[in-house]
Design an enzyme around this catalytic site. Structure first.
Site, short mmCIF file in Angstrom:
data_model
loop_
_atom_site.label_atom_id
_atom_site.label_comp_id
_atom_site.label_asym_id
_atom_site.label_seq_id
_atom_site.Cartn_x
_atom_site.Cartn_y
_atom_site.Cartn_z
N GLY A 31 -1.98 3.01 5.06
CA GLY A 31 -3.32 3.18 4.71
C GLY A 31 -3.62 3.94 3.27
O GLY A 31 -2.88 3.93 2.60
N GLU A 35 -5.47 1.00 -5.84
CA GLU A 35 -5.47 -0.56 -6.43
C GLU A 35 -3.85 -0.77 -6.10
O GLU A 35 -3.91 -2.36 -6.57
CB GLU A 35 -5.81 0.00 -7.87
N HIS A 37 -2.26 -1.33 -3.43
CA HIS A 37 -2.30 -1.93 -2.36
C HIS A 37 -3.10 -3.27 -2.58
O HIS A 37 -2.99 -4.26 -2.13
CB HIS A 37 -2.82 -1.29 -1.17
N GLN A 61 9.48 7.39 9.37
CA GLN A 61 10.07 7.41 7.93
C GLN A 61 9.64 8.78 7.29
O GLN A 61 9.93 9.06 6.25
CB GLN A 61 9.51 6.24 7.12
O1 PAF Z 1 5.61 1.31 1.39
C1 PAF Z 1 5.02 1.82 2.49
O2 PAF Z 1 3.82 2.16 2.52
C2 PAF Z 1 5.66 2.12 3.65
O3 PAF Z 1 6.90 2.39 3.42
C3 PAF Z 1 5.76 0.71 4.67
C4 PAF Z 1 6.41 -0.46 3.92
C5 PAF Z 1 4.33 0.45 4.89
C6 PAF Z 1 6.40 1.09 6.00
O4 PAF Z 1 5.97 1.95 6.70
#
Ligand code: PAF
Length: 281
Positions: A31, A35, A37, A61
């Site tokens: 989320g 730009e 994304h 993560q």
């Molecule tokens: O790059 C990211 O935003 C995250 O590491 C991902 C690939 C969505 C995994 O949570």
């Protein structure tokens, strides 16, 4: 545009789409879309019949010290942007749905996860590969889109897909930059005005390295020293790593003979930023 919360419903819908011989492009995100994304989404839109954007701030993560709680979650704005880009489905599961009680399975791509960012963020890439593998299984995408900005992440995911025979094509798209060169990142929002100005030094250092290599400098240690000098002219900058590595196995390269990846992580104030470029000598 559909918003789906449950993995089971997402899988069912993907199955229906597949039965119609239509293709699915997946853009995994946490989320706070920018730009960078949107360029992934546009590429997915071009290549596929259906575009699925997953929005999931993946707790596995983040280390306990990192910014999980603070991570921006502007869902309404993200939905608006997705709609505007013609996204068909937003997959937006809860933490409990992705990691139910007693969850136990993790995927680790060894070695590649121990260098660069992996050295400073133990467990981070295991969290990434685990959630991405789950997303691949849930969405059954034909194509999945990742940014070059997270070069190590992209390389690790590519390796996972090969090693585990996951039937998805990984597409890497170029880093999108602000006008002054700063790579777009959701974390840029944490920078104050002064830090934002100083943050441009990351890209300036990469460009300097690129120029030196193009001029024939093959000595990584020398190039890194010059990058260091430049970065440290900025008061708010603290270097975590600067590295020149092989583009496939991420091993350090001391004499530059072929295409290399120059990668860095630098904190600007309290905000840790990463960036990279590839250079062919
Ligand atoms: O790059 C990211 O935003 C995250 O590491 C991902 C690939 C969505 C995994 O949570």
């Amino acid at each position: 545009m559909k918003i789906i919360h449950k993995p089971r419903i997402m899988s069912g819908l993907s199955c229906k789409i597949k039965m119609q011989h239509k293709t699915i492009g997946l853009v995994p995100t946490m989320g706070a879309l920018h730009e960078g994304h949107l360029s992934l989404i546009r590429r997915a839109r071009k290549d596929n019949d259906y575009v699925v954007v997953s929005i999931f701030v993946n707790p596995t993560q983040f280390s306990p010290k990192e910014d999980l709680k603070k991570y921006p979650r502007p869902l309404k704005q993200d939905m608006r942007l997705c709609k505007k880009e013609g996204v068909d489905i937003i997959f937006y599961p809860s933490v409990e749905m992705m990691y139910p009680k007693d969850y136990k399975t993790y995927i680790k791509v060894s070695k590649l996860d121990e260098v660069l960012c992996g050295k400073f963020r133990p467990g981070h890439f295991q969290g990434v590969t685990t959630v991405v593998a789950k997303l691949f299984n849930i969405v059954s995408a034909d194509n999945a889109y990742f940014g070059q900005k997270d070069a190590q992440q992209a390389i690790i995911i590519q390796k996972m897909v090969i090693d585990l025979n996951i039937p998805v094509r990984i597409k890497i798209t170029p880093t999108v930059r602000e006008k002054d060169g700063l790579a777009m990142s959701s974390r840029n929002a944490y920078l104050n005005q002064k830090e934002r100005k100083e943050a441009v030094v990351l890209y300036q250092a990469l460009k300097l390295a690129g120029r030196l290599i193009k001029q024939g400098n093959k000595n990584s240690a020398d190039i890194i020293k010059r990058m260091q000098y430049l970065i440290l002219t900025k008061k708010s900058a603290k270097i975590q790593y600067l590295a020149i590595v092989d583009t496939q196995d991420l091993r350090l390269v001391s004499r530059i003979k072929e295409k290399i990846l120059i990668a860095l992580a630098v904190s600007i104030g309290k905000t840790r930023l990463i960036d990279n470029i590839t250079v062919v000598p």
